[in-house]
Every structure is written in structure tokens, then in C-alpha cells.
Motif scaffolding. Sequence first.
Motif, short mmCIF file in Angstrom:
data_model
loop_
_atom_site.label_atom_id
_atom_site.label_comp_id
_atom_site.label_asym_id
_atom_site.label_seq_id
_atom_site.Cartn_x
_atom_site.Cartn_y
_atom_site.Cartn_z
N ASP A 1 0.83 -1.20 0.00
CA ASP A 1 0.00 0.00 0.00
C ASP A 1 0.86 1.25 0.00
O ASP A 1 0.57 2.23 -0.71
N MET A 2 1.91 1.24 0.80
CA MET A 2 2.80 2.41 0.88
C MET A 2 3.50 2.65 -0.45
O MET A 2 3.63 3.79 -0.91
N ARG A 3 3.92 1.57 -1.08
CA ARG A 3 4.58 1.70 -2.38
C ARG A 3 3.61 2.24 -3.42
O ARG A 3 3.98 3.06 -4.27
N ALA A 4 2.37 1.77 -3.35
CA ALA A 4 1.35 2.24 -4.30
C ALA A 4 1.10 3.74 -4.13
O ALA A 4 0.96 4.48 -5.11
N TRP A 5 1.02 4.19 -2.87
CA TRP A 5 0.81 5.62 -2.61
C TRP A 5 1.98 6.46 -3.13
O TRP A 5 1.78 7.49 -3.80
N MET A 6 3.20 6.01 -2.86
CA MET A 6 4.37 6.77 -3.30
C MET A 6 4.48 6.79 -4.82
O MET A 6 4.83 7.81 -5.42
N ALA A 7 4.11 5.67 -5.46
CA ALA A 7 4.13 5.62 -6.92
C ALA A 7 3.06 6.56 -7.49
O ALA A 7 3.28 7.24 -8.50
N PHE A 8 1.91 6.61 -6.82
CA PHE A 8 0.84 7.51 -7.25
C PHE A 8 1.29 8.97 -7.16
O PHE A 8 1.07 9.76 -8.09
N GLU A 9 1.93 9.32 -6.06
CA GLU A 9 2.39 10.70 -5.88
C GLU A 9 3.47 11.07 -6.91
O GLU A 9 3.44 12.17 -7.47
N ARG A 10 4.38 10.16 -7.15
CA ARG A 10 5.41 10.44 -8.17
C ARG A 10 4.76 10.53 -9.55
O ARG A 10 5.17 11.35 -10.39
N LEU B 1 4.89 14.74 -8.18
CA LEU B 1 5.49 15.18 -6.93
C LEU B 1 6.97 14.83 -6.93
O LEU B 1 7.36 13.70 -7.21
N GLY B 2 7.82 15.81 -6.63
CA GLY B 2 9.26 15.59 -6.61
C GLY B 2 9.70 14.77 -5.42
O GLY B 2 8.97 14.59 -4.44
N ALA B 3 10.93 14.26 -5.49
CA ALA B 3 11.46 13.40 -4.42
C ALA B 3 11.52 14.13 -3.08
O ALA B 3 11.20 13.57 -2.03
N ARG B 4 11.93 15.37 -3.11
CA ARG B 4 12.04 16.14 -1.86
C ARG B 4 10.66 16.34 -1.22
O ARG B 4 10.50 16.17 -0.01
N SER B 5 9.66 16.70 -2.04
CA SER B 5 8.31 16.90 -1.52
C SER B 5 7.71 15.60 -1.02
O SER B 5 7.00 15.58 0.00
N LEU B 6 7.99 14.51 -1.72
CA LEU B 6 7.47 13.21 -1.30
C LEU B 6 8.12 12.78 0.02
O LEU B 6 7.44 12.20 0.90
N ALA B 7 9.39 13.07 0.17
CA ALA B 7 10.07 12.74 1.43
C ALA B 7 9.45 13.51 2.59
O ALA B 7 9.26 12.97 3.69
N LEU C 1 5.85 3.01 9.07
CA LEU C 1 7.12 3.55 9.57
C LEU C 1 8.34 3.00 8.85
O LEU C 1 9.39 3.63 8.83
N SER C 2 8.20 1.81 8.26
CA SER C 2 9.35 1.19 7.58
C SER C 2 9.49 1.63 6.13
O SER C 2 10.47 1.27 5.46
N ALA C 3 8.54 2.40 5.62
CA ALA C 3 8.62 2.87 4.23
C ALA C 3 9.86 3.73 4.04
O ALA C 3 10.15 4.62 4.85
N ARG C 4 10.59 3.46 2.99
CA ARG C 4 11.84 4.18 2.74
C ARG C 4 11.59 5.50 2.04
O ARG C 4 10.84 5.57 1.07
N SER C 5 12.24 6.52 2.55
CA SER C 5 12.10 7.84 1.95
C SER C 5 12.86 7.89 0.63
O SER C 5 13.95 7.32 0.52
N PRO C 6 12.30 8.54 -0.39
CA PRO C 6 13.02 8.65 -1.67
C PRO C 6 14.28 9.47 -1.50
O PRO C 6 14.32 10.42 -0.70
N LYS C 7 15.30 9.10 -2.23
CA LYS C 7 16.56 9.83 -2.14
C LYS C 7 16.51 11.08 -3.01
O LYS C 7 15.94 11.06 -4.10
N TYR C 8 17.11 12.12 -2.51
CA TYR C 8 17.21 13.35 -3.29
C TYR C 8 18.48 14.09 -2.88
O TYR C 8 18.97 13.90 -1.76
N ARG C 9 18.97 14.89 -3.77
CA ARG C 9 20.19 15.65 -3.48
C ARG C 9 19.80 16.95 -2.81
O ARG C 9 19.06 17.77 -3.36
N ARG C 10 20.31 17.12 -1.59
CA ARG C 10 20.04 18.35 -0.86
C ARG C 10 20.78 19.51 -1.52
O ARG C 10 21.97 19.43 -1.81
N LYS C 11 20.05 20.58 -1.78
CA LYS C 11 20.67 21.76 -2.37
C LYS C 11 21.41 22.54 -1.29
O LYS C 11 20.80 23.07 -0.36
N LEU C 12 22.71 22.56 -1.41
CA LEU C 12 23.51 23.28 -0.42
C LEU C 12 23.46 24.78 -0.69
O LEU C 12 23.54 25.21 -1.83
N PRO C 13 23.34 25.56 0.37
CA PRO C 13 23.35 27.01 0.19
C PRO C 13 24.73 27.48 -0.26
O PRO C 13 25.73 26.81 -0.02
#
Length: 312
Positions: free
Chosen positions: A70-79, A83-89, A114-126
Motif C-alpha cells: 500500500d505504501m509503495r502504491a501511494w508513493m508511486a501515485f504521488e510520483r 510530486l518531486g522526491a524532496r516533496s514526497l520525502a 514507519l518502515s517505508a523508505r524515503s526517496p533519495k534526493y540531493r540536498r541543495k547546499l546554500p
Amino acid sequence: MTAAADPAALSAGLRDALAQWLSHLKALDGAAEQTLTAYRRDVAGFLAFLTVHKGESLGVAALGQVTVSDMRAWMAFERGRGLGARSLARALSAVKGFAAWAAEREGFDPTAVLSARSPKYRRKLPRPLTPEAAREMIDTVETQTPNDWVAARDVAIVTLLYGCGLRISEGLGLTGADHPLPDTLRIRGKGGKERVVPVLPAAREAVAAYVRACPWPVEPERPLFRGVRGGPVNPRLIRKAMQSARMQLGLPATATPHALRHSFATHLLAAGGDLRAIQELLGHASLSTTQAYTAVDQARLMEVYEKAHPKA
């Protein structure tokens, strides 16, 4: 693909639980309104998806029946809806927070959520300014208006942002009661969290010079920094003054008011400042956030580490 559902179609139980969770965050954690709005949107969207995905009205306890699939389905739906990786995270973090809170109240197992893995994204450094560029910025901001007292005001504001590591909203949030500036300022930052920051003589002098030039009286209940009509200063005016100054200096578009806060942290660390102390000065809840703001190289971080943990 599962169709989207209107969050208003959630069951009364889910709506009530969501409202209670948000009230909990506001009362106990001091979450800011902007944060609460984002959490409400993210969690309501997740619950709305589940309602359609499961094909039935759901109660709070149904969160205990959510599966990894279910969690994977929701994340796939959002993507799938862009929805970008940062917003999904961020959304996943909010969903996990709500699920953990609800599980404690209702007594179900939230492991799948709680075990759903957050999508990886590159943090924009200031991108901070160099110390020389920061000083040139302050000097050049003064020349962006023919009005002497407005020039003094803008200089005072950018000096505070750089000298105290303030957000622009925090600097413009000072009132007449804060003048004359003390040796330390008590700042209320994001989420209502308070921190104490030292005030450099240069910042104190810049604010005093502005007050002497300002045609508006200093009043305890009014903003310290005034617009030309006596009202509060619009942040866009400070951004515009810095935009003109950076174009004159040939600095990149990243030389913004917030970049002065980044620069404050970076220059402190480069001078030997402790990361934990800088974290407190910036008002960050997480040390990892402070490390991102300082944007120092790995060699400098290793040098700090070696000093803190000398080899036996």
C-alpha cells in the motif's frame, strides 16, 4: 492507477484524528502554521488515497492494516502525478508522524508505514558569500537609494542578518522595545522556538545610526524597521536592494538575504566555531541542517572532528 480522492471525503474519524494530531503538534511542539498547513495537506492526501485504494471508508484503526505494498502504491501515485522526491520525502515524514501518534492512541502496529523508505534526493547546499563579498554587500546596499534614512535602514537590516545569523523575518520582526540593541537578543524563530544570539558592536551601531536618521519615532509596540509610510518593511524591498547591489558587484543570483545567514554560519565555522554552538545560534533542531547551511568542505569537518576526538 488509483484515482485521486477528495480529502473532504474522509471519514469523520480520520478527519477528527488528523485535527487532533495537528493540535497536538501546535500545542506541544510549537509547530508553525505554515508547517501545520503542509502536514495537513500531506496526511489528508495520503488518507484520501487509502480510502480510494481500499475502496471503502476507513477509520483510524485501519492504518494498522496498511501494508508495504500500500505504501509503495501511494508513493508511486504521488510520483506519477509529478510530486518531486524532496516533496514526497516531506509528505512521508508527515505520514509517519501521524501514524506513530495514532498507533500510540489506538494500539495498532504501524510498522508498515514507519518502515517505508524515503526517496533519495540531493540536498541543495546554500552558497554563502565570502567574507569580503559580505562586507562589500553591506557597503553597496547603502548606495541603492537616494534616501539617507532608508539607506541606513537597509544597511542595519543586512548587517543584522549577517552579524547575527537572522532570517529576514526575524530581523524585520524586531520592535521598538528591542532598541537600543542589548548584548544579546532573544529571537523567536520557526515554530515559536526561542534562541539567544549575541549582537556584534557593528550591528548595534548600524541599528543606532538608522534610528537616529529615521523620521518615525521608536515605539515599543511598533516595528523597529519602518517603511517610508511608517508601516512595517516589506521583505521584498530588502531583497530588491540586495539584488541591485549584487548586480553592481557582479555577484551571483544566490547572493540573497538568506545567503547572509548561510555566510554567518560558514564564516563562524571557518574561524574555529563549534558546530553545536552554531546550531544553537541558528536555531536548528537538527545538527545535519547546520552542516548543510555551513557548506564547508570535508577537510574542514574532519579537522573539527579530529580536534573533538583526538586519537589515543
